[in-house]
Design a protein around this motif. Structure first.
Motif, PDB file in Angstrom:
ATOM      1  N   GLY A 289       0.959  -1.010   0.140  1.00 36.39           N
ATOM      2  CA  GLY A 289      -0.071  -0.041   0.116  1.00 36.39           C
ATOM      3  C   GLY A 289       0.653   1.263  -0.051  1.00 36.39           C
ATOM      4  O   GLY A 289       1.970   1.189  -0.281  1.00 36.39           O
ATOM      5  N   GLY A 290       0.114   2.243   0.333  1.00 37.86           N
ATOM      6  CA  GLY A 290       0.952   3.633   0.487  1.00 37.86           C
ATOM      7  C   GLY A 290       0.590   4.480  -0.784  1.00 37.86           C
ATOM      8  O   GLY A 290       0.494   4.041  -1.951  1.00 37.86           O
ATOM      9  N   ARG A 291       0.474   5.723  -0.528  1.00 37.94           N
ATOM     10  CA  ARG A 291       0.174   6.615  -1.822  1.00 37.94           C
ATOM     11  C   ARG A 291       1.724   7.645  -2.112  1.00 37.94           C
ATOM     12  O   ARG A 291       2.009   8.126  -1.195  1.00 37.94           O
ATOM     13  CB  ARG A 291      -0.748   7.722  -1.516  1.00 37.94           C
ATOM     14  CG  ARG A 291      -2.186   7.064  -1.145  1.00 37.94           C
ATOM     15  CD  ARG A 291      -3.282   8.251  -0.824  1.00 37.94           C
ATOM     16  NE  ARG A 291      -3.128   9.141  -1.844  1.00 37.94           N
ATOM     17  CZ  ARG A 291      -4.125  10.298  -1.749  1.00 37.94           C
ATOM     18  NH1 ARG A 291      -4.807  10.485  -0.852  1.00 37.94           N
ATOM     19  NH2 ARG A 291      -4.061  11.003  -2.950  1.00 37.94           N
ATOM     20  N   PRO A 292       1.982   7.525  -3.428  1.00 35.83           N
ATOM     21  CA  PRO A 292       3.319   8.159  -3.824  1.00 35.83           C
ATOM     22  C   PRO A 292       3.246   9.655  -3.229  1.00 35.83           C
ATOM     23  O   PRO A 292       2.235  10.290  -3.609  1.00 35.83           O
ATOM     24  CB  PRO A 292       3.319   7.842  -5.204  1.00 35.83           C
ATOM     25  CG  PRO A 292       2.511   6.619  -5.628  1.00 35.83           C
ATOM     26  CD  PRO A 292       1.439   6.755  -4.408  1.00 35.83           C
ATOM     27  N   GLY A 293       4.356   9.921  -2.900  1.00 36.26           N
ATOM     28  CA  GLY A 293       4.223  11.278  -2.623  1.00 36.26           C
ATOM     29  C   GLY A 293       3.981  11.738  -1.222  1.00 36.26           C
ATOM     30  O   GLY A 293       4.285  12.882  -0.433  1.00 36.26           O
ATOM     31  N   GLU A 294       3.563  10.838  -0.225  1.00 38.85           N
ATOM     32  CA  GLU A 294       2.920  11.094   0.957  1.00 38.85           C
ATOM     33  C   GLU A 294       3.790  10.303   2.125  1.00 38.85           C
ATOM     34  O   GLU A 294       4.305   9.557   1.726  1.00 38.85           O
ATOM     35  CB  GLU A 294       1.392  10.420   1.121  1.00 38.85           C
ATOM     36  CG  GLU A 294       0.443  10.977   0.120  1.00 38.85           C
ATOM     37  CD  GLU A 294       0.206  12.570   0.235  1.00 38.85           C
ATOM     38  OE1 GLU A 294       0.454  12.888   1.597  1.00 38.85           O
ATOM     39  OE2 GLU A 294       0.107  13.377  -0.580  1.00 38.85           O
ATOM     40  N   PHE A 295       3.783  10.685   3.337  1.00 40.20           N
ATOM     41  CA  PHE A 295       4.715  10.170   4.512  1.00 40.20           C
ATOM     42  C   PHE A 295       3.559   9.028   4.997  1.00 40.20           C
ATOM     43  O   PHE A 295       2.282   9.206   4.882  1.00 40.20           O
ATOM     44  CB  PHE A 295       4.648  11.096   5.415  1.00 40.20           C
ATOM     45  CG  PHE A 295       5.871  11.820   5.037  1.00 40.20           C
ATOM     46  CD1 PHE A 295       7.422  11.671   4.932  1.00 40.20           C
ATOM     47  CD2 PHE A 295       5.743  13.112   4.681  1.00 40.20           C
ATOM     48  CE1 PHE A 295       8.400  12.475   4.537  1.00 40.20           C
ATOM     49  CE2 PHE A 295       6.673  14.217   4.380  1.00 40.20           C
ATOM     50  CZ  PHE A 295       7.902  13.737   4.220  1.00 40.20           C
ATOM     51  N   ALA A 296       4.225   7.955   5.307  1.00 39.55           N
ATOM     52  CA  ALA A 296       3.519   6.835   6.179  1.00 39.55           C
ATOM     53  C   ALA A 296       4.333   6.341   7.140  1.00 39.55           C
ATOM     54  O   ALA A 296       5.419   6.413   7.292  1.00 39.55           O
ATOM     55  CB  ALA A 296       3.116   5.821   5.143  1.00 39.55           C
ATOM     56  N   GLU A 297       3.509   5.852   8.156  1.00 36.39           N
ATOM     57  CA  GLU A 297       4.246   5.064   9.351  1.00 36.39           C
ATOM     58  C   GLU A 297       4.177   3.512   8.877  1.00 36.39           C
ATOM     59  O   GLU A 297       3.120   2.963   8.689  1.00 36.39           O
ATOM     60  CB  GLU A 297       3.586   5.231  10.593  1.00 36.39           C
ATOM     61  CG  GLU A 297       3.332   6.798  11.129  1.00 36.39           C
ATOM     62  CD  GLU A 297       4.543   7.516  11.177  1.00 36.39           C
ATOM     63  OE1 GLU A 297       5.706   6.862  12.007  1.00 36.39           O
ATOM     64  OE2 GLU A 297       4.847   8.396  10.802  1.00 36.39           O
ATOM     65  N   VAL A 298       5.286   2.867   9.086  1.00 38.98           N
ATOM     66  CA  VAL A 298       5.763   1.358   8.797  1.00 38.98           C
ATOM     67  C   VAL A 298       6.178   0.849   9.827  1.00 38.98           C
ATOM     68  O   VAL A 298       7.195   1.118  10.486  1.00 38.98           O
ATOM     69  CB  VAL A 298       6.723   1.458   7.607  1.00 38.98           C
ATOM     70  CG1 VAL A 298       6.818  -0.005   7.187  1.00 38.98           C
ATOM     71  CG2 VAL A 298       5.851   1.891   6.471  1.00 38.98           C
ATOM     72  N   LEU A 299       5.713  -0.280  10.443  1.00 36.30           N
ATOM     73  CA  LEU A 299       6.308  -1.037  11.384  1.00 36.30           C
ATOM     74  C   LEU A 299       7.069  -2.069  10.726  1.00 36.30           C
ATOM     75  O   LEU A 299       6.888  -2.883   9.874  1.00 36.30           O
ATOM     76  CB  LEU A 299       5.038  -1.804  12.057  1.00 36.30           C
ATOM     77  CG  LEU A 299       5.436  -3.044  13.115  1.00 36.30           C
ATOM     78  CD1 LEU A 299       6.273  -2.395  14.211  1.00 36.30           C
ATOM     79  CD2 LEU A 299       4.238  -3.757  13.509  1.00 36.30           C
ATOM     80  N   VAL A 300       8.452  -2.211  11.211  1.00 37.86           N
ATOM     81  CA  VAL A 300       9.247  -3.007  10.722  1.00 37.86           C
ATOM     82  C   VAL A 300       9.436  -4.450  11.403  1.00 37.86           C
ATOM     83  O   VAL A 300       9.359  -4.658  12.306  1.00 37.86           O
ATOM     84  CB  VAL A 300      10.866  -2.479  10.717  1.00 37.86           C
ATOM     85  CG1 VAL A 300      11.835  -3.321  10.104  1.00 37.86           C
ATOM     86  CG2 VAL A 300      11.035  -0.876  10.205  1.00 37.86           C
TER      87      VAL A 300
END
Length: 435
Positions: A411-422
């Motif tokens: 997922g995720g939208r290009p150009g946006e910030f996101a929080e990811v659990l590693v």
């Protein structure tokens, strides 16, 4: 067919090779072309003329540039050459005498003169169609910000100063206005570049400029403080480990700059560094790295190294491996030494055999892979902020585009910030899920 082309705005094809500094040059040329009413052709067939912005640093880069010029000539026939290899016009013309013109690096005026001579500019330039941030070759959400041209160092393995000249810092107000326009256009990350970013302002004695009516010194720290006020990621590249760079680390610890430094150490042996004519030495560098981490534990340090430099002994190479293990750098690139035409290092004694250079490069990367694997594994279980480059693909503060690792997730939208659990890692990349 040719008459039909002339009925519309003239079209220019563009091939851009080389480093981010050359990419910025390409963007400026494309911006000027658009300002004058030229259109950009997506392929050779649709172009009235092709510009090839070349690289000339390494032998492989020269070969790639000459090949690109040859391809453009074969597919289109009308080619203007610019960039670093253009500083060696005789080399270009010896290989491709049919090119229309050859100009050197960061020579916008020369490129435009050549275009005007062979493809007259349109009568109406449509200046209002040019976006204030100029034409960019990077994705919409990040951009390179070049703050200076040229370099005052005379490293023996490098010919860039002979191509691009001595250090010339851009006016600080001009740099900040460009940065403002980029941010207004949607840029979320500014990548600050130059041949020697940390020398910014030295040539003009750090003179005071003006931005939005307030004084700003032409100095790296002052520039970074101003850039930090724009509210986007600011990443520093090509930073030499001068003492005044220490002043930037508190800005990183405070979250105003990305905790990231691209520092080209090149080697660890004092003798090899002297032969390279590089500043600092391994002990100074290790002490500086420890001091940086004491102030900003999250700092990610990327560097590049050369193995197999003329005269490099096995003991000196082992010292480099020891430095690598001690320094625990986050991101590292390694090159086997390659002679570059015109470089002073070509005259040094005791060249290292090709098979030894490649074997050392392999061993170097094995050591660094182990360092990287261990450091990335420590991030498992943490939630990190990433800038999404494409669905399922992003970069953390420790990752510059195209040269470092990535963070992979769904997922995720290009150009946006996101929080990811590693959730897991390998030698270079992280894997996780959006939270």
């Amino acid at each position: 067919m040719r008459a039909a082309r002339r009925a519309r705005a003239p079209r220019v094809g563009f091939v851009s090779l080389g480093c981010p500094k050359a990419l910025v040059d390409s963007e400026r040329i494309l911006t000027q072309l658009r300002a004058e009413g030229y259109e950009t052709a997506p392929d050779y067939a649709g172009a009235d003329l092709v510009i090839v912005n070349t690289c000339g640093f390494l032998t492989e880069a020269v070969e790639e540039s000459l090949s690109a010029i040859g391809e453009a000539l074969a597919e289109n026939g009308r080619v203007v050459v610019t960039g670093c290899l253009g500083a060696k016009a005789d080399v270009v013309r010896a290989a491709h005498p049919q090119v229309l013109a050859v100009t050197g690096p960061h020579d916008l005026a020369g490129v435009m003169r050549a275009v005007h001579a062979h493809l007259p500019r349109p009568h109406d330039p449509f200046v209002d169609l040019v976006p204030p941030q100029g034409v960019r070759l990077t994705p919409r959400h990040y951009a390179y910000l070049k703050i200076a041209e040229g370099c005052n160092h005379r490293c023996t393995f490098c010919v860039i100063p002979s191509m691009r000249g001595p250090l010339v810092s851009r006016p600080v107000g001009e740099v900040l206005r460009e940065a403002e326009n980029l941010v207004r256009a949607g840029v979320k990350e500014l990548l600050v570049i130059a041949q020697d970013t940390s020398a910014y302002g030295l040539d003009v004695k750090y003179r005071t400029g003006f931005w939005n009516g307030r004084p700003v010194k032409t100095r790296l720290k002052d520039l970074c403080e101003a850039l930090a006020s724009l509210g986007v990621w600011v990443r520093l590249h090509y930073v030499y480990p001068y003492p005044h760079v220490d002043d930037l680390i508190p800005l990183m610890a405070e979250g105003r700059l990305l905790p990231y430094l691209d520092v080209p150490f090149q080697h660890a042996s004092p003798r090899i560094l002297r032969l390279m004519r590089r500043p600092a030495d391994a002990e100074d560098n290790l002490a500086r790295i420890r001091a940086w981490r004491a102030i900003c534990p999250e700092i990610a340090i990327r560097s590049s190294f050369i193995v197999g430099f003329p005269g490099e002994t096995e003991a000196e190479f082992e010292a480099l491996l020891d430095f690598l293990r001690e320094a625990q750098l986050d991101r590292v690139g390694c090159f086997a030494y390659s002679p570059v035409e015109g470089a002073a290092a070509n005259a040094l004694a005791d060249p290292v055999p090709e098979e030894v250079k490649e074997e050392r490069r392999r061993r170097f990367m094995e050591v660094q892979a182990a360092v990287s694997r261990e450091k990335l594994a420590r991030k498992i279980g943490r939630t990190i902020r990433v800038l999404v480059d494409a669905p399922g693909l992003g970069r953390s503060s420790a990752d510059a585009p195209e040269i470092d690792g990535v963070v992979r997730f769904a997922g995720g939208r290009p150009g946006e910030f996101a929080e990811v659990l590693v959730e897991r890692s390998d030698d270079h990349d992280l894997y996780g899920r959006l939270v």
